[in-house]
Write a protein that holds these residues in place. Structure first.
Motif, PDB file in Angstrom:
ATOM      1  N   ALA A 227       0.825  -1.213   0.000  1.00 25.07           N
ATOM      2  CA  ALA A 227       0.000   0.000   0.000  1.00 25.07           C
ATOM      3  C   ALA A 227       0.855   1.257   0.000  1.00 25.07           C
ATOM      4  CB  ALA A 227      -0.934  -0.005   1.218  1.00 25.07           C
ATOM      5  N   ARG A 228       1.912   1.249   0.756  1.00 20.81           N
ATOM      6  CA  ARG A 228       2.794   2.420   0.807  1.00 20.81           C
ATOM      7  C   ARG A 228       3.509   2.615  -0.529  1.00 20.81           C
ATOM      8  NH1 ARG A 228       7.803   3.048   5.066  1.00 20.81           N
ATOM      9  NH2 ARG A 228       8.053   5.309   4.986  1.00 20.81           N
ATOM     10  N   VAL A 348      -0.560  -1.659  10.358  1.00 15.10           N
ATOM     11  CA  VAL A 348      -1.131  -0.316  10.465  1.00 15.10           C
ATOM     12  C   VAL A 348      -0.855   0.475   9.185  1.00 15.10           C
ATOM     13  CG1 VAL A 348      -1.195   1.802  11.817  1.00 15.10           C
ATOM     14  CG2 VAL A 348      -0.838  -0.390  12.970  1.00 15.10           C
ATOM     15  N   GLU A 349       0.355   0.344   8.655  1.00 11.36           N
ATOM     16  CA  GLU A 349       0.716   1.076   7.443  1.00 11.36           C
ATOM     17  C   GLU A 349      -0.185   0.696   6.269  1.00 11.36           C
ATOM     18  OE1 GLU A 349       4.946   1.832   6.324  1.00 11.36           O
ATOM     19  OE2 GLU A 349       4.444   0.495   4.646  1.00 11.36           O
ATOM     20  N   GLU A 350      -0.501  -0.572   6.134  1.00 14.59           N
ATOM     21  CA  GLU A 350      -1.392  -1.013   5.055  1.00 14.59           C
ATOM     22  C   GLU A 350      -2.746  -0.306   5.146  1.00 14.59           C
ATOM     23  OE1 GLU A 350      -1.499  -2.804   2.416  1.00 14.59           O
ATOM     24  OE2 GLU A 350       0.319  -4.045   2.392  1.00 14.59           O
ATOM     25  N   LEU A 351      -3.243  -0.121   6.360  1.00 12.72           N
ATOM     26  CA  LEU A 351      -4.548   0.514   6.533  1.00 12.72           C
ATOM     27  C   LEU A 351      -4.476   2.028   6.280  1.00 12.72           C
ATOM     28  CD1 LEU A 351      -5.802  -1.394   9.711  1.00 12.72           C
ATOM     29  CD2 LEU A 351      -6.298  -1.880   7.306  1.00 12.72           C
ATOM     30  N   VAL A 352      -3.414   2.662   6.774  1.00  9.67           N
ATOM     31  CA  VAL A 352      -3.287   4.113   6.593  1.00  9.67           C
ATOM     32  C   VAL A 352      -3.181   4.451   5.103  1.00  9.67           C
ATOM     33  CG1 VAL A 352      -1.813   6.115   6.979  1.00  9.67           C
ATOM     34  CG2 VAL A 352      -2.283   4.533   8.862  1.00  9.67           C
ATOM     35  N   PHE A 353      -2.302   3.749   4.392  1.00  7.90           N
ATOM     36  CA  PHE A 353      -2.117   4.056   2.980  1.00  7.90           C
ATOM     37  C   PHE A 353      -3.136   3.341   2.093  1.00  7.90           C
ATOM     38  CE2 PHE A 353       2.205   5.150   4.527  1.00  7.90           C
ATOM     39  CZ  PHE A 353       2.152   6.492   4.189  1.00  7.90           C
ATOM     40  N   ARG A 357      -6.750   7.965  -2.088  1.00 13.50           N
ATOM     41  CA  ARG A 357      -5.720   8.947  -2.384  1.00 13.50           C
ATOM     42  C   ARG A 357      -6.222  10.367  -2.159  1.00 13.50           C
ATOM     43  NH1 ARG A 357      -3.497  10.055  -8.509  1.00 13.50           N
ATOM     44  NH2 ARG A 357      -2.072  11.759  -8.023  1.00 13.50           N
ATOM     45  N   GLU A 358      -7.507  10.596  -2.384  1.00 12.17           N
ATOM     46  CA  GLU A 358      -8.087  11.933  -2.274  1.00 12.17           C
ATOM     47  C   GLU A 358      -7.998  12.482  -0.853  1.00 12.17           C
ATOM     48  OE1 GLU A 358      -9.663   9.306  -3.651  1.00 12.17           O
ATOM     49  OE2 GLU A 358      -9.079   9.888  -5.699  1.00 12.17           O
ATOM     50  N   PHE A 359      -7.797  11.610   0.133  1.00 14.44           N
ATOM     51  CA  PHE A 359      -7.686  12.076   1.513  1.00 14.44           C
ATOM     52  C   PHE A 359      -6.334  12.739   1.791  1.00 14.44           C
ATOM     53  CE2 PHE A 359     -10.918   8.829   3.401  1.00 14.44           C
ATOM     54  CZ  PHE A 359     -11.934   9.477   2.721  1.00 14.44           C
ATOM     55  N   GLU A 360      -5.382  12.548   0.886  1.00 11.50           N
ATOM     56  CA  GLU A 360      -4.074  13.205   0.958  1.00 11.50           C
ATOM     57  C   GLU A 360      -3.337  12.920   2.268  1.00 11.50           C
ATOM     58  OE1 GLU A 360      -4.118  17.330  -0.068  1.00 11.50           O
ATOM     59  OE2 GLU A 360      -5.661  17.070  -1.608  1.00 11.50           O
ATOM     60  N   VAL A 361      -3.482  11.711   2.787  1.00  8.73           N
ATOM     61  CA  VAL A 361      -2.778  11.341   4.013  1.00  8.73           C
ATOM     62  C   VAL A 361      -1.338  10.981   3.662  1.00  8.73           C
ATOM     63  CG1 VAL A 361      -2.643   9.719   5.931  1.00  8.73           C
ATOM     64  CG2 VAL A 361      -4.869  10.579   5.164  1.00  8.73           C
ATOM     65  N   MET A 362      -0.396  11.730   4.211  1.00 11.57           N
ATOM     66  CA  MET A 362       1.017  11.486   3.949  1.00 11.57           C
ATOM     67  C   MET A 362       1.796  11.174   5.224  1.00 11.57           C
ATOM     68  SD  MET A 362       1.587  14.551   1.152  1.00 11.57           S
ATOM     69  CE  MET A 362       3.236  14.094   0.648  1.00 11.57           C
ATOM     70  N   PHE A 363       1.452  11.844   6.323  1.00 12.61           N
ATOM     71  CA  PHE A 363       2.214  11.680   7.557  1.00 12.61           C
ATOM     72  C   PHE A 363       1.313  11.136   8.666  1.00 12.61           C
ATOM     73  CE2 PHE A 363       4.274  15.378   5.407  1.00 12.61           C
ATOM     74  CZ  PHE A 363       5.424  14.696   5.031  1.00 12.61           C
ATOM     75  N   GLY A 392     -10.889   4.305  11.063  1.00 17.65           N
ATOM     76  CA  GLY A 392     -11.407   3.573  12.212  1.00 17.65           C
ATOM     77  C   GLY A 392     -12.179   2.327  11.795  1.00 17.65           C
ATOM     78  N   ALA A 393     -12.985   2.467  10.749  1.00 14.94           N
ATOM     79  CA  ALA A 393     -13.743   1.304  10.257  1.00 14.94           C
ATOM     80  C   ALA A 393     -12.802   0.225   9.737  1.00 14.94           C
ATOM     81  CB  ALA A 393     -14.698   1.756   9.158  1.00 14.94           C
ATOM     82  N   ALA A 394     -11.712   0.635   9.069  1.00 11.20           N
ATOM     83  CA  ALA A 394     -10.750  -0.338   8.547  1.00 11.20           C
ATOM     84  C   ALA A 394     -10.045  -1.072   9.678  1.00 11.20           C
ATOM     85  CB  ALA A 394      -9.736   0.365   7.658  1.00 11.20           C
ATOM     86  N   ILE A 395      -9.724  -0.350  10.762  1.00 11.53           N
ATOM     87  CA  ILE A 395      -9.097  -0.992  11.916  1.00 11.53           C
ATOM     88  C   ILE A 395     -10.057  -1.969  12.569  1.00 11.53           C
ATOM     89  CG2 ILE A 395      -8.171  -0.578  14.229  1.00 11.53           C
ATOM     90  CD1 ILE A 395      -7.013   2.050  13.173  1.00 11.53           C
ATOM     91  N   ASP A 396     -11.315  -1.572  12.702  1.00 12.69           N
ATOM     92  CA  ASP A 396     -12.321  -2.469  13.278  1.00 12.69           C
ATOM     93  C   ASP A 396     -12.445  -3.756  12.465  1.00 12.69           C
ATOM     94  OD1 ASP A 396     -12.989  -0.851  15.416  1.00 12.69           O
ATOM     95  OD2 ASP A 396     -14.561   0.215  14.306  1.00 12.69           O
ATOM     96  N   GLU A 397     -12.491  -3.601  11.146  1.00 10.09           N
ATOM     97  CA  GLU A 397     -12.710  -4.757  10.279  1.00 10.09           C
ATOM     98  C   GLU A 397     -11.496  -5.664  10.186  1.00 10.09           C
ATOM     99  OE1 GLU A 397     -13.797  -5.731   5.591  1.00 10.09           O
ATOM    100  OE2 GLU A 397     -13.945  -3.694   6.373  1.00 10.09           O
ATOM    101  N   THR A 398     -10.313  -5.069  10.140  1.00  9.44           N
ATOM    102  CA  THR A 398      -9.106  -5.853   9.886  1.00  9.44           C
ATOM    103  C   THR A 398      -8.416  -6.324  11.159  1.00  9.44           C
ATOM    104  OG1 THR A 398      -8.756  -4.565   7.871  1.00  9.44           O
ATOM    105  CG2 THR A 398      -6.894  -5.862   8.670  1.00  9.44           C
TER     106      THR A 398
END
Length: 445
Positions: A227-228, A348-353, A357-363, A392-398
């Protein structure tokens, strides 16, 4: 075949990709090289002392009985206890970053450097005379910057020594260089690639549009999830992200193929896996990586335990390279308990990235506590709450663990000044005029 290059004349014979067609032939290449390596290693004070009482390895058949060489051995030998040549033959001297407080020394001859450069230059996307190659890793004592520079010159590229951790080259200046020089290749760690992109945005540029010459980014030093890797390519307009793996003690030991697999350069070194639990050393499986460079002159290492957590496989790869593959887990493979689960950085990195893409999460950053995973990330104001809910939903599910998520304004985790500052680097000065401040006399800042 005998090689020559811009780095100087070569006196050695080293295999190239395609010189073997089976793993049996590859093993034969390794065995044929071993006696010369063993003879050279026994010239160093460390190995000479280790085998002073007898039992020195001299043939390929003796290899399996050789004891591991560990990082503590290198520390105890500091600085020249592993030197196997006259010091006049040395080309460069390096040290590890010394994160443990006790650095290790590494040194190379001119001939060693040709081998190092050749291994690094095995990039499937190629390094060519048409390329402008920005090297954005440290040059101070560690090998990374020098390694890329040597490989770039070997292939005829124009090398831009961008350094890293240097006051002389802040991120804003790196962005300017990339635009002005039409940089086509870069070498840095994955976090630095994101930092440069953020600095470009802070300068009013679009990393995915305004760097059309950039065709590939070479990255290393941090284990990376799929994902990263995808996100990095998206941020930089589809540039190819090519991974590399190595160390200051060994140089490059693995590179990425067109199928995205990391392959060990097993024609230039013998690779094994050590299990701390059982003490067994095997050619494949999961455990700590053990490396025996086959063409090292200045500092031969026999069964050097790099201590990185890896998994080696000899399963065929669609790319066709007859080389073992390796998955590098490093520190990212170790986890912390949260609730009833163990959570790793990679998870955690897989879920964050994995966020759109539109959320523009980089850090982002996270802290695993026994009661909850505490996670913070930067995002633009208009989508901050939406991004937090999705993560949060991704963390709950995964992962199904308790968590506390905070979405922060851009500039909170990485200060805007770090992205935009153009610091003045002055030479020492001694004489000042009546209206000038002399507070910085002699200071290089």
């Amino acid at each position: 075949m005998t090689h020559t290059s811009a780095l100087g004349a070569s006196t050695g014979e080293r295999p190239e990709l395609g010189d073997w067609s089976s793993f049996e032939e590859l093993a034969r290449l390794q065995r044929d090289r071993l006696p010369e390596l063993l003879d050279r290693a026994l010239r160093s004070p460390f190995y000479a002392a280790r085998y002073a009482a007898g039992g020195a390895p001299v043939t390929a058949g003796d290899f399996d009985a050789i004891a591991l060489t560990g990082k503590q051995d290198l520390r105890d030998c500091y600085p020249f206890g592993l030197l196997a040549v006259d010091r006049r033959e040395l080309a460069t001297y390096h040290e590890s970053s010394g994160t443990s407080g006790h650095p290790t020394a590494s040194y190379y001859t001119d001939e060693d450097w040709i081998d190092l450069a050749e291994r690094y230059a095995r990039k499937w996307v190629g390094i060519t005379p048409e390329d402008t190659f920005l090297v954005r890793t440290p040059y101070a004592l560690v090998i990374t910057g020098h390694l890329a520079q040597a490989a770039g010159r070997l292939r005829g590229a124009t090398v831009v020594p961008g350094d890293a951790r240097s006051l002389a080259l802040p991120l804003a200046r790196i962005v300017r260089l990339m635009v002005s020089l039409d940089v086509s290749l870069t070498w840095c760690n994955p976090t630095e690639a994101v930092m440069i992109a953020a600095a470009a945005r802070a300068a009013g540029l679009r990393p995915d549009v305004d760097f059309p010459s950039l065709r590939a980014m070479f990255v290393a030093a941090e284990p990376m999830t799929a994902a990263r890797k995808r996100r990095l390519s998206e941020i930089w307009g589809g540039a190819t992200i090519v991974e590399e793996y190595g160390s200051t003690e060994t140089g490059t030991v693995a590179g990425e193929c067109p199928e995205g697999q990391l392959h060990l350069w097993a024609d230039r070194a013998i690779f094994e896996v050590y299990s701390p639990e059982t003490g067994r050393i095997t050619p494949d499986g999961r455990g700590q990586l053990v490396v025996t460079p086959l063409y090292r002159e200045a500092m031969p290492l026999l069964r050097y335990n790099l201590a990185d957590d890896v998994e080696i496989s000899y399963a065929p790869c669609p790319c066709g390279w007859v080389l073992p593959t390796v998955r590098v887990f490093g520190r990212a493979g170790f986890g912390y308990p949260v609730g009833e689960r163990t959570v790793t950085q990679n998870q955690v990195e897989e879920l964050v990235f994995g966020l759109p893409r539109e959320f523009e999460v980089m850090f982002w950053r996270a802290q695993a506590t026994p009661s909850a995973l505490v996670l913070e990330f930067e995002a633009p104001e208009d989508i901050r709450e939406h991004a937090a809910r999705e993560l949060g939903a991704a963390i709950d599910e995964t992962l199904a663990i308790p968590h506390r998520i905070t979405a922060l304004p851009p500039g909170t985790l990485v200060p805007m000044d770090a992205l935009t500052a153009e610091r003045d680097i002055l030479k020492a000065r001694y004489l000042f005029g009546p209206d000038e401040s002399w507070d910085k006399a002699l200071m290089y800042q």
